[in-house]
Structure formats: C-alpha cells, structure tokens
Design a protein around this motif. Structure first.
Motif, short mmCIF file in Angstrom:
data_model
loop_
_atom_site.label_atom_id
_atom_site.label_comp_id
_atom_site.label_asym_id
_atom_site.label_seq_id
_atom_site.Cartn_x
_atom_site.Cartn_y
_atom_site.Cartn_z
N SER A 88 -27.44 -18.50 23.34
CA SER A 88 -26.16 -19.15 23.08
C SER A 88 -25.30 -19.24 24.33
CB SER A 88 -25.40 -18.42 21.97
OG SER A 88 -25.14 -17.07 22.35
N GLU A 89 -25.34 -18.20 25.18
CA GLU A 89 -24.57 -18.23 26.41
C GLU A 89 -25.17 -19.20 27.42
OE1 GLU A 89 -22.88 -13.63 26.15
OE2 GLU A 89 -24.28 -14.19 27.75
N ALA A 90 -26.50 -19.26 27.49
CA ALA A 90 -27.15 -20.22 28.39
C ALA A 90 -26.85 -21.64 27.95
CB ALA A 90 -28.66 -19.97 28.40
N LYS A 91 -26.89 -21.88 26.66
CA LYS A 91 -26.58 -23.21 26.13
C LYS A 91 -25.14 -23.60 26.47
CE LYS A 91 -26.77 -25.92 21.84
NZ LYS A 91 -27.10 -25.87 20.39
N LEU A 92 -24.22 -22.65 26.35
CA LEU A 92 -22.82 -22.92 26.67
C LEU A 92 -22.65 -23.24 28.15
CD1 LEU A 92 -19.83 -22.96 25.80
CD2 LEU A 92 -19.76 -20.49 26.27
N VAL A 136 -24.49 -25.29 50.01
CA VAL A 136 -24.05 -24.59 48.80
C VAL A 136 -25.03 -23.46 48.51
CG1 VAL A 136 -23.75 -24.78 46.30
CG2 VAL A 136 -22.86 -26.58 47.80
N ILE A 137 -24.55 -22.24 48.54
CA ILE A 137 -25.37 -21.07 48.22
C ILE A 137 -24.95 -20.61 46.83
CG2 ILE A 137 -25.99 -18.73 48.90
CD1 ILE A 137 -25.42 -19.50 51.79
N ALA A 138 -25.85 -20.78 45.88
CA ALA A 138 -25.53 -20.58 44.46
C ALA A 138 -25.89 -19.18 43.99
CB ALA A 138 -26.25 -21.63 43.62
N PRO A 139 -25.19 -18.67 42.97
CA PRO A 139 -25.46 -17.32 42.47
C PRO A 139 -26.49 -17.32 41.35
CG PRO A 139 -23.54 -18.20 41.36
CD PRO A 139 -24.02 -19.28 42.31
N TRP A 140 -26.96 -16.12 40.99
CA TRP A 140 -27.94 -16.02 39.91
C TRP A 140 -27.29 -15.87 38.54
CZ3 TRP A 140 -26.95 -11.49 37.51
CH2 TRP A 140 -26.49 -10.41 38.27
N ASN A 141 -26.02 -15.46 38.48
CA ASN A 141 -25.45 -15.17 37.15
C ASN A 141 -25.04 -16.43 36.38
OD1 ASN A 141 -23.34 -15.54 39.01
ND2 ASN A 141 -21.96 -14.19 37.89
N PHE A 142 -24.73 -17.52 37.11
CA PHE A 142 -24.51 -18.83 36.49
C PHE A 142 -25.29 -19.86 37.31
CE2 PHE A 142 -20.95 -16.39 34.91
CZ PHE A 142 -20.86 -16.80 33.59
N ASN A 262 -15.22 -9.59 26.85
CA ASN A 262 -15.21 -10.00 28.25
C ASN A 262 -15.65 -8.89 29.20
OD1 ASN A 262 -14.28 -12.61 27.53
ND2 ASN A 262 -12.24 -11.76 27.27
N SER A 263 -16.07 -7.76 28.63
CA SER A 263 -16.76 -6.73 29.40
C SER A 263 -18.27 -6.89 29.29
CB SER A 263 -16.37 -5.33 28.93
OG SER A 263 -15.02 -5.05 29.19
N VAL A 264 -18.75 -7.45 28.18
CA VAL A 264 -20.20 -7.51 27.95
C VAL A 264 -20.77 -8.93 27.97
CG1 VAL A 264 -20.04 -5.42 26.56
CG2 VAL A 264 -20.07 -7.63 25.41
N PHE A 265 -19.91 -9.96 28.08
CA PHE A 265 -20.41 -11.32 28.19
C PHE A 265 -21.37 -11.43 29.37
CE2 PHE A 265 -19.85 -15.60 30.11
CZ PHE A 265 -20.38 -16.37 29.08
N ASN A 266 -22.53 -12.05 29.15
CA ASN A 266 -23.55 -12.16 30.20
C ASN A 266 -23.96 -10.79 30.73
OD1 ASN A 266 -25.35 -13.64 31.80
ND2 ASN A 266 -23.87 -13.94 33.44
N ALA A 267 -23.98 -9.80 29.80
CA ALA A 267 -24.29 -8.41 30.14
C ALA A 267 -23.34 -7.86 31.20
CB ALA A 267 -25.75 -8.27 30.59
N GLY A 268 -22.11 -8.38 31.21
CA GLY A 268 -21.12 -7.93 32.18
C GLY A 268 -21.31 -8.49 33.57
N PRO A 303 -33.30 -11.92 24.48
CA PRO A 303 -32.21 -12.91 24.43
C PRO A 303 -32.46 -14.11 23.53
CG PRO A 303 -33.31 -12.93 26.56
CD PRO A 303 -33.81 -11.72 25.84
N THR A 304 -33.69 -14.38 23.17
CA THR A 304 -33.98 -15.52 22.31
C THR A 304 -34.01 -15.14 20.83
OG1 THR A 304 -36.35 -15.12 22.66
CG2 THR A 304 -35.27 -16.77 24.07
N GLU A 305 -33.88 -13.85 20.51
CA GLU A 305 -33.96 -13.42 19.12
C GLU A 305 -32.63 -13.59 18.41
OE1 GLU A 305 -35.45 -9.45 18.89
OE2 GLU A 305 -37.49 -10.01 19.48
N GLU A 306 -32.69 -13.98 17.15
CA GLU A 306 -31.49 -14.20 16.35
C GLU A 306 -30.72 -12.89 16.16
OE1 GLU A 306 -30.25 -16.12 11.99
OE2 GLU A 306 -32.34 -16.14 12.68
N GLY A 307 -29.41 -13.01 16.27
CA GLY A 307 -28.55 -11.85 16.07
C GLY A 307 -28.28 -11.04 17.32
N VAL A 308 -29.02 -11.29 18.38
CA VAL A 308 -28.80 -10.58 19.64
C VAL A 308 -27.54 -11.11 20.33
CG1 VAL A 308 -29.70 -10.20 21.97
CG2 VAL A 308 -31.20 -9.94 19.99
N THR A 309 -26.66 -10.21 20.73
CA THR A 309 -25.42 -10.61 21.40
C THR A 309 -25.44 -10.34 22.89
OG1 THR A 309 -24.38 -8.46 20.98
CG2 THR A 309 -24.08 -10.18 19.30
#
Length: 471
Positions: A88-92, A136-142, A262-268, A303-309
């Motif tokens: 869901s976060e990757a899709k966003l 442009v040197i891009a990051p891995w988190n986004f 906002n502490s755990v979004f994208n595993a922090g 991360p692809t399993e249903e219910g995982v946050t």
C-alpha cells in the motif's frame, strides 16, 4: 558497499529484504569510461535542449511523465521487492509521483518564465539560464518518488540530467527514468548505475555543473567537499532527527495516532519521520498508554501479505543500526514499553518498539535512527523547554507541535530551527504544493519543491533596457 549491497565482477547483487532471496537479474555497474561518455552525451544534448522554448520543454516532459502511468504496477512491485516497503505504501509512492506531475510541471513552467520589471526610463527582464548538466543522486527509501522531485525541475529549466539511483534500488530507478526519457531527445535524460565510487566520479567531473541529492548528511558533506573546487551548484536534502512536541492541551488521541503512524511509516525509514517525542509531563503517562495501545495494532510481516502494516528494514546493516541504538538506550536507563512480534526465519525485520524516559545524551536522541522506534521523553510544559529540546540537535529538517492553542503553536513553531513545522499534522502530507522542502543546519543545503526549490535549478539573469532600447 552501502547498506549491505554487494558489487561483484561489475554487477550489483542485492536481495529481497523480506525473504533474503536474490533479486535477478544482476544490474551492471556503469564503468568509468562509460561514465565519461554519458557526461559528454549530456553536454552535447544540453545546448539544443536549453534552446527549446520553455513551453516546448514542459510539453515534452508531460509526455514523458505520462509514459510512467502504464508501468505503475511494475514500479510498485519493484519498490516492494528492492526495499521492502509494504504494497500500500509503494502504491501510494507511485500514485503521488504520477498524479502530482501535472501540478509540478505547471509550477516549474511558472518558476522559469521571464519576469518584466519597470515602467519608466529603464526596464528590465529577468530571464533564467540553465546550469548545464545536473546529476541527480536518488535515495533508496523513496526510489521512484524522489527522482521526479529533482529531475523534473532540472529538465524544465533547460538542463540535461544524469540520474544515479541508489544501488539498493537500481531497478526501480531505471524503470522510472526509462519511461520519462522515452519522450525526450536522446541524451537529455540518462541513467547510470553503481555505488559511491560512481557517484564520486560524477561529482568530481568538471563537465557536471550541479548535484541534486537526497541522502545522508555524511554523504552530503562529502559532495560539498568534492564540489568546492569549481563551485558546483548544490541541492542537498539530508538527514533529520525530527522532534514532536505534545503539550497537555493537545488532542492526545490525534497526537498519539500521528506519533505512531509517522514513526513507523516505511519502517521509520523516512528523513522526516517522528524520531523524538517530547510530552508535557502532566500527561506523559496518559499519552504513553495511548501510544502503546496503537503500537499493538501494527503488524510486522511480509510486505505483500494482507493485514501487514510494516515490512522489513531495507538491509541487515540498517537493522543493526537501529538495534544498537535501542540497546544503548536501555543500557543507559530508558524503558521499553512495548515490542511487537516479527516473522521468524529470514528477512531484515525489526519490531515496532516503544521507548520512554530517554535523555538527551543517549545515542538514540542524537543520531538519526531511520527505524520503527517510537521514542518518548518528558518536558516541563513551558514553551522555552519545548523549544530548547526540539533544537537540541545538529539537524533541522522537520518538526511537529501539538497543542489546542494555535497562537502558542505559532510562537513555538517560529522558534524551532527546521525547514518544516507541522502544527497538529504531519507536514510531509499536509503541506501545500508551493511550500519549499528545505533543511536547516545539518539537514540540507538549498531546497527543492515549491517555487523556491524549482528555481534552484537555474540562474537568474537581468536584461536591462533604457528607453532608447525598448523591449
């Protein structure tokens, strides 16, 4: 090697952070001689690209941005596979990169238009000159979302662009760049692959004129050093140790919800994640219980399993950084209020962790964590103490103030030294599109996004006329 990625015989070898399985096929590292050719090609293409009328450049960029839409699902899946972001976060991330493109390009065009001044004996026109070749040197988190934030304004201003994705997420970056470049003239937008040695060659080249990077403060400092010899222009969006101040008169339910999310979004693993929470001591126990109750609703897993946050950390190396900070804090007197379960077996999984009674001298309060830790401590309830604690850091990217008194919130926010202050909200999500994204102190140099940021990729020049030489 960065973040545990291996480079063997000229190929990047990385693993799925949730399973540990190799991600195939390996990605070829751009060789030094190939880099020289890429830079030369970018310089050769820049003259014609820069000479195109602004409206024509923007029109071509719209076509390129539209070409990203058909690969949205592929990008989403690759983000999850390379860095472990939940689906869901990757899709966003991909959705935002696609849907915001129209607004960004409108603003980029406005930012680069001529400005006419004067109505008397002398008149002037401010025009904007491209810089040349922008790296442009891009990051891995986004790995998909950050590239357009830097590449689109650089291209719109008339520069040619070379993108180096993070070696942690090379395929995601290549997918995005390939789609965007499909509508542009040859050589205007290129991608190269590799680790810091490839980045160093790009930064050190006399034929590169600007560096735009999202990454760590340590890397940003090295880029500044390498760029000093020929005064390259820089936009550096760097690390953060972002504080959240919670006054007793705040909506504690909303504050606790935002603190956890906002502490755990994208595993922090977000530069503007909430990393330090200061709670007015009279409501500390109440707030802590709300946070623990919410943290218990988080589910760590594949991360692809249903219910995982929340998915895994990007690498074993990043996991160890977070583990060491938590261990150090507990050894020095912090209390662990909660720790979630994690999947057994392989994968770089770290539990959602709630800590309290932290002190300013602890490692976890001084060093960027970049992990799913909800880190709390108390303040005495005064504005002075809140500002002092919030500013007690070498960083200054984002901060957050929660209170029911908006006048007080404004006073505190104006005294906190950071580029963004969210008042009863998360600024990354709630900020207006024209707001610049900028770091104070050790969190950055220059800005991107907003009108200020979009003008960072060109140089203003004044054409001054007298009445004898009318416009």
């Amino acid at each position: 090697m960065v973040q545990g990625v291996k480079i063997v015989d000229g190929f990047i070898l990385n693993n799925d952070p949730a399973t540990g399985d190799p991600i195939d096929p390996p990605v070829a590292v751009t060789t030094p001689s190939e880099l020289v050719d890429v830079i030369a090609k970018a310089n050769a293409a820049q003259v014609a690209w820069g000479d195109l009328p602004l409206a024509e450049r923007i029109a071509l960029l719209r076509k390129g941005a539209a070409a990203v839409e058909p690969i949205a699902q592929e990008l989403t899946e690759m983000i999850t596979k390379e860095m472990g972001k939940i689906s869901s976060e990757a899709k966003l991330e991909v959705k935002n990169a696609i849907e915001l493109k129209g607004l960004w390009l409108d603003m980029i065009q406005e930012a680069n238009e001529d400005v006419k001044l004067g109505d008397g004996e002398a008149e002037s026109v401010i025009v904007r000159d491209p810089l040349g070749v922008v790296v442009v040197i891009a990051p891995w988190n986004f790995p998909a979302g950050e590239i357009p934030l830097l590449a689109l304004p650089a291209l719109g201003a008339g520069n040619t662009v070379i993108v180096k994705p993070s070696e942690v997420a090379p395929r995601t970056g290549a997918l995005y760049v390939s789609a965007l470049a499909s509508a542009l003239p040859d050589g205007v937008l290129q991608v190269v692959q590799g680790d810091g040695s490839v980045g160093e060659q790009l930064v050190s080249s006399d034929d590169v004129h600007m560096i735009a990077m999202t990454g760590s403060s340590a890397t940003g400092k090295r880029i500044m050093e390498k760029s000093a010899k020929n005064l390259k222009r820089l936009v550096l969006e760097l690390g953060g140790k972002d504080p959240m101040v919670v006054f007793a008169d705040a909506d504690l339910d909303k504050a606790a919800e935002d603190a956890v999310a906002n502490s755990v979004f994208n595993a922090g693993q977000v530069c503007c994640a909430v990393e330090r929470i200061y709670i007015e001591k009279s409501v500390k126990a109440e707030f802590e219980q709300k946070v623990v109750d919410l943290a218990k609703k988080q589910k760590v897993g594949i991360p692809t399993e249903e219910g995982v946050t929340m998915g895994p950390m990007v690498s074993q190396m990043q996991l160890e950084i977070v583990k060491n900070q938590v261990k150090d804090s507990i050894a020095n007197g912090a209390k662990k209020l909660y720790e979630s379960d994690v999947p057994e077996g392989g994968g770089n999984f770290f539990p959602v962790t709630v800590l309290t009674d932290l002190t300013q001298d602890m490692l976890i309060q001084k060093t960027e964590t970049f992990g799913p830790v909800i880190a709390m401590s108390a303040f005495d309830g005064t504005e002075e103490d809140a500002v002092k604690l919030a500013n007690d850091t070498e960083y200054g990217l984002a901060s957050y103030v929660y209170t029911g008194d908006l006048v007080k919130a404004s006073r505190v926010a104006r005294k906190i030294k950071s580029g963004q202050v969210g008042i009863n909200c998360y600024s990354l999500i709630a900020a207006q599109p024209k707001c610049p994204w900028i770091g104070h102190k050790g969190s950055g140099f220059g800005s991107h996004s907003g009108m200020d940021g979009f003008r960072s990729f060109s140089v203003p020049k004044s054409l001054v006329y007298t009445t004898s030489a009318p416009l």
